[in-house]
Design an enzyme around this catalytic site. Structure first.
Site, PDB file in Angstrom:
ATOM      1  N   GLU A   4       2.409   5.392  -4.031  1.00  0.00           N
ATOM      2  CA  GLU A   4       2.356   6.361  -5.161  1.00  0.00           C
ATOM      3  C   GLU A   4       3.606   7.233  -5.299  1.00  0.00           C
ATOM      4  OE1 GLU A   4      -0.170   5.684  -2.998  1.00  0.00           O
ATOM      5  OE2 GLU A   4      -0.989   4.369  -4.533  1.00  0.00           O
TER       6      GLU A   4
ATOM      7  N   ASP B  54      -9.370   3.196  -2.402  1.00  0.00           N
ATOM      8  CA  ASP B  54     -10.280   3.675  -1.359  1.00  0.00           C
ATOM      9  C   ASP B  54     -11.572   4.179  -1.976  1.00  0.00           C
ATOM     10  OD1 ASP B  54      -8.251   2.994   0.281  1.00  0.00           O
ATOM     11  OD2 ASP B  54      -7.598   5.027   0.696  1.00  0.00           O
TER      12      ASP B  54
ATOM     13  N   ASP C 283       0.818  -1.215   0.000  1.00  0.00           N
ATOM     14  CA  ASP C 283       0.000   0.000   0.000  1.00  0.00           C
ATOM     15  C   ASP C 283       0.860   1.278   0.000  1.00  0.00           C
ATOM     16  OD1 ASP C 283      -2.386   1.387   0.049  1.00  0.00           O
ATOM     17  OD2 ASP C 283      -2.586   1.324   2.227  1.00  0.00           O
TER      18      ASP C 283
END
Ligand SMILES: *[C@@H]1O[C@H](CO)[C@@H](O)[C@H](O)[C@H]1NC(C)=O
Ligand SMILES: *[C@@H]1O[C@H](CO)[C@@H](O)[C@H](O)[C@H]1NC(C)=O
Length: 985
Positions: A493, A660, A490
């Site tokens: 980015e 999300d 996770d």
């Protein structure tokens, strides 16, 4: 696993005194008040996105373009020099005077066009060239030639350099820059291609948007941790599109006449051809779709375009995956089971309760997941000893594994850096990385300090030659303490909560609370519910809305009305990576590339700045995690990884979840187009957070969503910290709905697994748009409310609240296609192109089997291990001509290199069904029964390999035309596919 859009904008992001955050970090630290990173740390400049800026210069009118000269032909194409055709415009950077063009016909179905600066040296190579180690370039095959190519490239210097790519077979112009100028600067490239009227483009991710891209849209592509806002850039970068064109063929002269999908009629005959286009570029991108054209803009890099000639979608995807980005990783059989997760599972015994509840309600569960809750102070590779101790974990995981179930923890991208003033704040993971010096740096060579969940952090530098080994070693060490079965990767980015490096001086404040409230903290209580909650739960909805209003009043702020924008003027010869002169419509505050991410000037060991490779951080982290899991499992077991940020090619290591999303009907709706787009990107292992992540879910939404996701490859329920629980056993109707859909999913697991194998070995897709399976029906070009699973199953879900019917089309029915209702097993009576109203009360998901299919099935059970111990069944759905076919792939379900595999082919025709197998995997379970749909006449006898099946085991219904042949166990006692057989009726 966090969305921040709304949070960042508010001024209640004052440093929390002491108490507020304590409940979430209780076991991490001493009783000292915890420092909260000021919200101002993550506020960047207020830039104005170029597309919104009334003062923006139009590069097309300001720039001179190029002239080609010195054309050199070779058997595989040609090269030329391009010289700037006038005074440099320097609109958003510095014009490059001299470019090199290369046109390479790489294979009959593949063409590459590359335009790079002629002079590149070590100091600026990464500005223009994307490393082939990082993202491989497709290679020419040895027999490639101009004459063998499906394409033809022509060019002209009038009025400035432009080129066309033509499909030889039809003369159709696929790409055409005529009438536009090529703009090529160090921080800005623009080129424009003409497209047909009402074009059909798909792909260009990652966005939450419609399946067929809107013909007036601004598609920014730049990895960003920002929830799932509609139409904005989010986690991944996939600069690839599929272009599908429909034609009517003139009956007299064979000419292809373009057809607009909006004017087509499903009962008529059409043809289509599709091609793909990939821009190999890792810089920030903006793709502007406009009527009859597409504008590519990049913040750097080069032009490296590959064209795939198709001519079907399936061909294009196969060509793109096999030649360029790689085939998707094969998944373990078990990963097709159901996954349960939430942010806020607080300890091992809570997980045990969840597992027990699934058992109690007899709902299948295969994988239980934990979010960051298990970590000690949110640090990777360290469990909280009080709530997730290793010893208790060992007991829990032993039991879990014994029951045929698995466990996946989250692993974050950033790593905590210890507080230097706190001698007890030891973090060996950091120390080992520091010893190898494998972390990202500032331009001055100091450590780049960011901030994520644990407080101040560092980031693995994936360009460092030791980084993968370092990551592997950490996972190996931790795997000896926690026997996990996969990794959820996770924040890649790569997310960071400071603009720029947070500053080494602040490390003494570690651990630190993030610069925003966590969900559930006072001021961020979640009152949101799905649309229509006020109808189904009026009282609760009213109280939630009162709570939301009073929270809003308490946290209301006065926002300043005048915004002063920053516009950057390019300085010749100098790059500004923090605020490039062209501002992409990046979704973070102020469009600033530095907000909520590692800054563009963060520097890798090879000198490459984040700016030049930003969106590949997650991609490389997935590679590292893949290599690590191979090691953890001694190359015996397929790595199971679900990642957030992906790049072209990530599918060869990992699957992806939709990020999300929201507990909203619209979010469920768009999960289908997101899933289908990821099939085009070569990441078939896709699933959305079922029942929704952000906000509270409710019974009706969760009921529909649990049923819909049952037909996605990756099937996981997950929600946000502090929202109401949403496991499928929380509501009576959701228990039943989930079990109904899961009975189908678990019955067709062999079909599902075969689809994964085909994707892995041939580059086919698992979920399919109707337009891809029925390429000659233009009316299906934009259908995104129903989809196929492989070629044979069609799902028409309810996607809106308060409905008890759904509308759907039955493709191909005007041309002999038959669809059977899964539940009644009878053929559907539908008209071509008619949106048929289908009964769909809550708890019922319409599912259809396509005539012409043979589906291998086993009996549903609570785990995939149990399903694999049950007898087989074949569902044979005859097409209108009485034939059907299907296939089955089997192996041990987990080996990286299985030493035994089995391929079984099924073909039905003329009242017989044949099974023929090849391979050495021994499948011991017998065949129990065969169901044949569409049998028009009662058979007088049924035989298997000539032996009569007892009439007592045969059932025939002349109304539904279903033939059921049971009692086959004894005849196939050596295993259903051990011998080839023919069943005749
Ligand atoms: C896209 O950008 C144009 C300006 O080029 C703007 O007018 C338009 O509103 C934008 N479209 C969307 C959907 O934001
Ligand atoms: C073929 O026929 C169509 C009319 O159906 C006409 O428009 C077209 O020009 C013809 N093409 C050729 C090559 O004759």
């Amino acid at each position: 696993m966090v969305k921040l859009t709304d949070l960042l904008a508010s001024t209640w992001l004052i440093p929390l005194a002491s108490g507020a955050s304590q409940s979430f970090l209780t076991s991490t630290t001493t009783s000292q008040p915890q420092f909260t990173i000021p919200a101002s740390a993550d506020v960047g400049a207020q830039l104005i996105a170029n597309i919104d800026d009334p003062q923006a210069v139009n590069a097309q009118s300001a720039c001179p373009g190029y002239k080609a000269s010195n054309v050199q032909h070779s058997p595989r194409g040609f090269s030329a020099s391009l010289q700037l055709a006038g005074k440099p415009c320097n609109v958003y950077g510095t014009d490059i005077d001299s470019l090199a063009l290369s046109v390479e016909y790489q294979d009959s179905n593949r063409l590459n066009i590359q335009i790079l600066p002629t002079y590149v040296d070590a100091s600026n190579a990464s500005w223009y060239l994307l490393s082939e180690t990082l993202v491989p370039r497709p290679k020419a095959s040895s027999n490639a030639s101009v004459s063998q190519s499906d394409f033809l490239v022509s060019w002209s210097n009038e009025p400035s350099f432009n080129f066309k790519v033509v499909r030889k077979a039809t003369g159709d112009v696929l790409f055409d820059t005529e009438g536009t100028v090529l703009v090529y600067e160090d921080q800005f490239i623009e080129f424009v291609t003409a497209l047909p009227d009402e074009y059909n483009l798909y792909g260009l991710g990652e966005h939450i948007t419609q399946l067929r891209l809107h013909r007036n849209s601004n598609l920014t592509i730049y990895a960003s941790d920002d929830g799932t806002p509609l139409d904005s850039n989010i986690y991944g970068q996939h600069p690839f599109y599929l272009d599908t064109r429909y034609y009517k063929v003139d009956a007299q002269n064979g000419t292809h006449i373009p057809v607009k999908s909006s004017e087509a009629d499903a009962s008529q005959e059409y043809v289509s051809s599709s091609h793909g286009v990939f821009l190999r570029n890792a810089h920030g991108l903006e793709i502007l779709l406009r009527p009859q054209k597409l504008i590519w803009r990049t913040l750097g890099g080069g032009i490296d375009l590959t064209f795939y000639s198709g001519p079907t979608q399936a061909d294009v995807t196969r060509q793109y995956l096999t030649s360029t980005v790689g085939l998707p990783a094969m998944q373990q059989y078990s990963t097709l089971g159901f996954h349960q997760c939430r942010w806020g599972y607080n300890n091992w015994s809570e997980l045990a309760d969840v597992v027990a509840n699934f058992e109690k309600f007899e709902i299948p569960l295969e994988y239980i997941w934990t979010d960051i809750d298990y970590m000690l102070g949110y640090r990777n590779f360290e469990n909280d000893p009080n709530r997730f101790s290793y010893s208790e974990g060992e007991e829990f995981l032993n039991d879990l594994h014994d029951s045929g179930r698995y466990y996946v923890p989250i692993v974050d991208s950033a790593l905590y850096i210890p507080n230097p003033e706190n001698a007890s704040d030891a973090y060996p993971t950091y120390d080992r990385g520091a010893a190898d010096d494998v972390f990202l740096k500032n331009p001055d060579g100091s450590l780049y300090i960011g901030a994520v969940w644990p407080g101040y952090t560092v980031f693995p530098d994936w360009h460092h030659p030791k980084a993968v080994d370092y990551w592997t070693n950490e996972l190996v060490i931790w795997s000896k303490k926690v026997a996990f079965d996969g990794v959820w990767y996770d924040m890649s980015e790569v997310s960071s909560f400071c603009v720029g490096s947070c500053g080494s001086g602040n490390l003494t404040l570690n651990p630190a609370h993030p610069p925003f409230l966590l969900p559930g903290e006072p001021g961020d209580i979640i009152y949101d519910y799905p649309e229509a909650f006020n109808i189904t739960n009026a009282t609760e909805a009213a109280s939630a809305s009162a709570g939301a209003a009073s929270q809003a009043a308490a946290t209301a702020t006065t926002t300043s009305t005048s915004v002063s924008y920053l516009r950057t003027t390019p300085t010749p010869g100098v790059r500004n990576v923090e605020h490039p002169p062209y501002v992409i419509n990046h979704d973070q505050e102020g469009h600033d590339l530095s907000v909520h991410a590692v800054s563009p000037n963060a520097t890798h060991v090879d000198g490459v700045e984040d700016y030049d490779v930003h969106s590949t951080f997650g991609h490389q982290g997935l590679n590292a995690t893949y290599q690590a899991l191979l090691e953890v499992w001694s190359h015996q077991r397929r790595p199971f990884i679900i990642g957030r940020s992906t790049f072209a090619g990530s599918g060869k290591w990992a699957g992806h979840w939709g990020g999300d999303n929201y507990s909203k009907w619209w979010s469920m709706y768009y999960s289908i187009s997101q899933a289908l787009s990821f099939q085009l990107f070569g990441i078939p292992m896709f699933g959305a957070d079922t029942c929704g992540f952000t906000g509270n879910s409710d019974e009706e939404l969760c009921n529909r969503w649990m049923q819909l996701s049952a037909f996605f490859p990756f099937y996981r329920n997950h929600n946000e910290l502090s929202t109401i629980p949403q496991e499928p056993y929380r509501w009576a109707s959701v228990i039943e709905a989930s079990k109904t859909a899961m009975r189908i999913r678990y019955a067709i697991l062999p079909y599902f697994y075969t689809l994964l194998d085909l994707a892995h070995t041939t580059g086919s897709t698992v979920m399919r748009a109707l337009a891809w399976e029925f390429p000659n029906d233009p009316t299906l070009a934009s259908v995104e409310t129903q989809f196929l699973l492989g070629p044979s199953i069609m799902v028409i879900p309810v996607l809106e609240p308060q409905a008890d019917t759904v509308k759907g089309v039955f493709p191909g029915v005007g041309h002999g296609e038959v669809w059977y209702d899964w539940y009644t097993q009878t053929a559907v009576d539908a008209k071509p192109g008619v949106n048929t109203t289908i009964p769909a009360p809550l708890g019922h998901i319409p599912v259809y089997v396509r005539g012409g299919s043979v589906l291998p099935m086993q009996e549903p059970a609570l785990t995939t291990r149990e399903t694999r111990q049950t007898p087989w069944a074949l569902l044979t759905a005859l097409g209108s001509n009485g034939t059907a076919s299907g296939q089955l792939y089997l192996d041990d379900g987990e080996s990286v290199y299985p030493n035994a595999t089995l391929h079984v082919n099924f073909t039905a025709s003329q009242s017989s069904l044949r099974s023929s197998a090849r391979g050495t995997w021994h499948e011991r379970n017998p065949l129990a029964n065969v169901t044949v749909l569409g049998v028009s006449k009662e058979p007088s006898a049924v035989t298997l390999n000539g032996q009569r099946v007892s009439p007592g085991s045969i059932g025939y219904n002349s109304t539904s035309q279903v033939l059921f042949v049971g009692g086959l166990q004894n005849l196939t006692a050596g295993g259903a596919w051990a011998k080839n057989w023919v069943l005749e009726w």
